[in-house]
Design an enzyme around this catalytic site. Structure first.
Site, mmCIF file in Angstrom:
data_model
loop_
_atom_site.group_PDB
_atom_site.id
_atom_site.type_symbol
_atom_site.label_atom_id
_atom_site.label_comp_id
_atom_site.label_asym_id
_atom_site.label_seq_id
_atom_site.Cartn_x
_atom_site.Cartn_y
_atom_site.Cartn_z
ATOM 1 N N ARG A 70 0.841 -1.210 0.000
ATOM 2 C CA ARG A 70 0.000 0.000 0.000
ATOM 3 C C ARG A 70 0.873 1.256 0.000
ATOM 4 N NH1 ARG A 70 -0.468 4.650 2.690
ATOM 5 N NH2 ARG A 70 0.046 3.539 4.608
ATOM 6 N N ASP A 71 1.589 1.503 1.090
ATOM 7 C CA ASP A 71 2.377 2.738 1.187
ATOM 8 C C ASP A 71 3.501 2.708 0.145
ATOM 9 O OD1 ASP A 71 3.152 5.203 2.147
ATOM 10 O OD2 ASP A 71 3.564 4.542 4.183
ATOM 11 N N HIS A 111 5.304 4.398 12.687
ATOM 12 C CA HIS A 111 5.362 4.327 11.215
ATOM 13 C C HIS A 111 6.423 5.335 10.756
ATOM 14 C CE1 HIS A 111 3.108 3.973 7.239
ATOM 15 N NE2 HIS A 111 3.750 5.105 7.038
ATOM 16 N N HIS A 148 9.356 6.792 8.219
ATOM 17 C CA HIS A 148 9.982 6.860 6.887
ATOM 18 C C HIS A 148 11.459 7.167 7.109
ATOM 19 C CE1 HIS A 148 6.421 6.706 4.125
ATOM 20 N NE2 HIS A 148 5.820 6.901 5.282
ATOM 21 N N CYS A 207 4.847 9.027 -0.049
ATOM 22 C CA CYS A 207 3.457 9.449 -0.010
ATOM 23 C C CYS A 207 3.252 10.405 -1.165
ATOM 24 C CB CYS A 207 3.125 10.133 1.314
ATOM 25 S SG CYS A 207 1.413 10.708 1.337
ATOM 26 N N ASN A 253 9.573 3.950 3.324
ATOM 27 C CA ASN A 253 9.380 3.571 4.725
ATOM 28 C C ASN A 253 10.624 2.850 5.230
ATOM 29 O OD1 ASN A 253 6.562 3.357 3.330
ATOM 30 N ND2 ASN A 253 6.124 3.509 5.503
HETATM 31 P P1 HMG Z 1 -12.767 14.969 -2.564
HETATM 32 O O1 HMG Z 1 -12.405 15.390 -3.944
HETATM 33 O O2 HMG Z 1 -12.935 16.031 -1.525
HETATM 34 O O3 HMG Z 1 -14.022 14.013 -2.609
HETATM 35 O O4 HMG Z 1 -11.660 13.948 -2.087
HETATM 36 P P2 HMG Z 1 -15.565 14.289 -2.391
HETATM 37 O O5 HMG Z 1 -15.956 13.730 -1.062
HETATM 38 O O6 HMG Z 1 -15.870 15.738 -2.680
HETATM 39 O O7 HMG Z 1 -16.183 13.403 -3.572
HETATM 40 C C1 HMG Z 1 -15.877 13.708 -4.938
HETATM 41 C C2 HMG Z 1 -16.135 12.485 -5.804
HETATM 42 O O8 HMG Z 1 -15.251 11.439 -5.433
HETATM 43 C C3 HMG Z 1 -17.533 11.911 -5.690
HETATM 44 O O9 HMG Z 1 -17.891 11.428 -6.983
HETATM 45 C C4 HMG Z 1 -17.360 10.761 -4.760
HETATM 46 O O10 HMG Z 1 -18.311 9.713 -4.940
HETATM 47 C C5 HMG Z 1 -15.992 10.249 -5.161
HETATM 48 P P3 HMG Z 1 -18.942 12.209 -7.921
HETATM 49 O O11 HMG Z 1 -20.196 12.245 -7.085
HETATM 50 O O12 HMG Z 1 -18.325 13.552 -8.109
HETATM 51 O O13 HMG Z 1 -18.971 11.341 -9.129
HETATM 52 N N1 HMG Z 1 -15.345 9.542 -4.041
HETATM 53 C C6 HMG Z 1 -14.842 8.301 -4.091
HETATM 54 N N2 HMG Z 1 -14.715 7.415 -5.082
HETATM 55 C C7 HMG Z 1 -14.165 6.225 -4.776
HETATM 56 N N3 HMG Z 1 -13.714 5.907 -3.550
HETATM 57 C C8 HMG Z 1 -13.797 6.777 -2.535
HETATM 58 C C9 HMG Z 1 -14.380 8.026 -2.802
HETATM 59 N N4 HMG Z 1 -14.613 9.111 -2.028
HETATM 60 C C10 HMG Z 1 -15.200 10.014 -2.790
HETATM 61 N N5 HMG Z 1 -13.364 6.438 -1.319
HETATM 62 C C11 HMG Z 1 -11.019 12.042 -0.769
HETATM 63 C C12 HMG Z 1 -11.716 13.392 -0.768
HETATM 64 C C13 HMG Z 1 -10.845 11.645 0.678
HETATM 65 C C14 HMG Z 1 -11.900 11.048 -1.491
HETATM 66 C C15 HMG Z 1 -9.657 12.169 -1.509
HETATM 67 O O14 HMG Z 1 -8.962 13.241 -0.941
HETATM 68 C C16 HMG Z 1 -8.825 10.932 -1.429
HETATM 69 O O15 HMG Z 1 -9.159 9.888 -1.991
HETATM 70 N N6 HMG Z 1 -7.654 11.021 -0.743
HETATM 71 C C17 HMG Z 1 -6.782 9.872 -0.555
HETATM 72 C C18 HMG Z 1 -5.338 10.311 -0.478
HETATM 73 C C19 HMG Z 1 -4.458 9.125 -0.162
HETATM 74 O O16 HMG Z 1 -4.819 7.975 -0.351
HETATM 75 N N7 HMG Z 1 -3.228 9.416 0.342
HETATM 76 C C20 HMG Z 1 -2.273 8.404 0.691
HETATM 77 C C21 HMG Z 1 -2.627 7.655 1.956
HETATM 78 S S1 HMG Z 1 -2.143 8.505 3.442
HETATM 79 C C22 HMG Z 1 -0.466 8.094 3.667
HETATM 80 O O17 HMG Z 1 0.157 7.553 2.794
HETATM 81 C C23 HMG Z 1 0.174 8.383 5.002
HETATM 82 C C24 HMG Z 1 0.402 7.141 5.847
HETATM 83 O O18 HMG Z 1 1.258 6.207 5.180
HETATM 84 C C25 HMG Z 1 1.037 7.517 7.205
HETATM 85 C C26 HMG Z 1 2.268 8.442 7.069
HETATM 86 O O19 HMG Z 1 3.290 8.043 6.468
HETATM 87 O O20 HMG Z 1 2.150 9.550 7.566
HETATM 88 C C27 HMG Z 1 -0.933 6.418 6.136
HETATM 89 MG MG MG Z 2 3.496 6.330 5.196
#
Ligand code: HMG
Ligand code: MG
Length: 318
Positions: A27-28, A224, A226, A257, A266
């Site tokens: 995933r990450d 967690h 990096h 990320c 990581n």
């Molecule tokens: P948004 O644009 O604000 O979404 O994004 P929304 O709520 O306004 O919805 C817009 C459209 O997206 C809608 O469709 C929703 O249905 C659709 P429309 O009606 O316009 O056709 N939608 C989705 N579709 C599929 N799956 C979903 C979903 N949600 C809404 N789940 C949102 C908000 C949260 C969705 C977006 O910002 C997003 O997907 N972000 C994910 C970012 C991400 O994955 N980042 C990496 C993970 S975090 C990380 O790596 C850190 C970590 O490792 C720890 C560390 O190292 O610190 C964990």
């Molecule tokens: Mg991470």
């Protein structure tokens, strides 16, 4: 090196007897690759990780496919892993879900462990979730309560616990506030993310102590790290000394990320296992098999693994 591909075991006092590794490479790691890895390759990667003895393998994210195209195949991938979850090993396959849409997608496929992911800073909350910190917590509230109603395990990630690329150093109090909020929502465990790898061991101990003082028990905290500045193992050792026994790591050191440009890989699982094995701490992981898996994945990605241990054990070119 002892010549056997394993370190000599010399235990040290004051450390946990066993560590649960929360493997995040699929995933990450893969979410940050430029290349989109074919679904079958991801499925084989996860099966190989499980064969190497990893019992918690974060599989994918049910996020918006436009935000993380590398994981847009979650619906195709997850069913290819059913044998792992339902098989004798009972491998845990948590997935990331940012909102109710993500939870619906995950539960439709039988996921039983999910993770929400918050930020300690406003800048990253905006970049990663298009929300303020508090709006993101409000988005998670129904996700966590619905997941708990279904007896699912819920992890609460918190990013930027030590530093943020836009805001600089992050105050411990800011982190404690959001950690408490995640637990109050009903998260079973926390994972403290050093998203851009700037933490140092004293800072880790200070944060863990502050969390304990705020009523967060150590046994609900995972770490967690990096490895941007080469501190991930030192930080892990500080956390182990504090009593933490859940450590996130990524096979071969894959990772980063997509919404934090300065985030690099990581902590490599192999580097972690080498240290833990040397300390006599049980993980259940077969280091030879795991390194071979990461070398195989590095071949698929067309570049050597950044893990020192993988390179040493598999004689990969730098
Ligand atoms: P948004 O644009 O604000 O979404 O994004 P929304 O709520 O306004 O919805 C817009 C459209 O997206 C809608 O469709 C929703 O249905 C659709 P429309 O009606 O316009 O056709 N939608 C989705 N579709 C599929 N799956 C979903 C979903 N949600 C809404 N789940 C949102 C908000 C949260 C969705 C977006 O910002 C997003 O997907 N972000 C994910 C970012 C991400 O994955 N980042 C990496 C993970 S975090 C990380 O790596 C850190 C970590 O490792 C720890 C560390 O190292 O610190 C964990
Ligand atoms: Mg991470």
């Amino acid at each position: 090196m002892t010549g056997t591909g394993l370190p000599m075991t010399v235990p040290a006092a004051g450390l946990p007897a066993r560590v649960r590794i929360h493997e995040v490479g699929a995933r990450d790691g893969l979410q940050n690759e430029n290349a989109v890895v074919p679904t079958e390759v991801k499925a084989e990667f996860i099966h190989r990780l499980a064969d190497a003895g990893l019992t918690t393998v974060e599989a994918t994210s049910f996020v918006h496919p436009k935000w993380v195209p590398q994981l847009a195949d979650a619906e195709q991938l997850f069913p290819l892993l059913d044998d792992l979850r339902d098989g004798p090993a009972g491998v845990r396959l948590p997935v990331l879900v940012p909102n109710e849409r993500g939870l619906d997608r995950a539960t439709a496929l039988g996921a039983d462990r999910v993770a929400v992911f918050a930020s300690a800073t406003e800048s990253f909350a905006k970049a990663n979730l298009n929300r303020t910190v508090d709006e993101a917590l409000a988005m998670f509230a129904p996700v966590v309560s619905r997941a708990r109603e279904r007896d699912m395990h819920v992890r609460g990630y918190l990013s930027m616990c030590f530093g943020d690329p836009w805001e600089g150093p992050v105050e411990v109090g800011q982190v404690v506030r959001v950690c408490r909020a995640l637990l109050d929502l009903g998260c079973d465990e926390l994972s403290l993310g050093d998203t851009i790898g700037v933490a140092t061991p004293g800072h880790v101990t200070a944060l863990l102590t502050a969390l304990n003082e705020a009523g967060v028990p150590t046994d609900r905290i995972g770490v967690h790290f990096h490895d941007t500045y080469g501190q991930a193992l030192a930080n892990t050792l500080a956390a182990l000394r504090h009593g933490v026994s859940t450590v996130d790591a990524s096979a071969g050191g894959l990772g980063g990320c997509p919404y934090a440009k300065s985030a690099t890989g990581n902590l490599a699982t192999e580097d972690l296992v080498w240290m833990l094995q040397g300390l006599g701490i049980e993980t259940g992981v077969d280091l030879g098999r795991l390194s071979a898996t990461s070398a195989w994945m590095a071949d698929r990605l067309g570049r050597p693994s950044p893990s020192r241990t993988v390179r040493a054990l598999t004689h990969q070119e730098q």
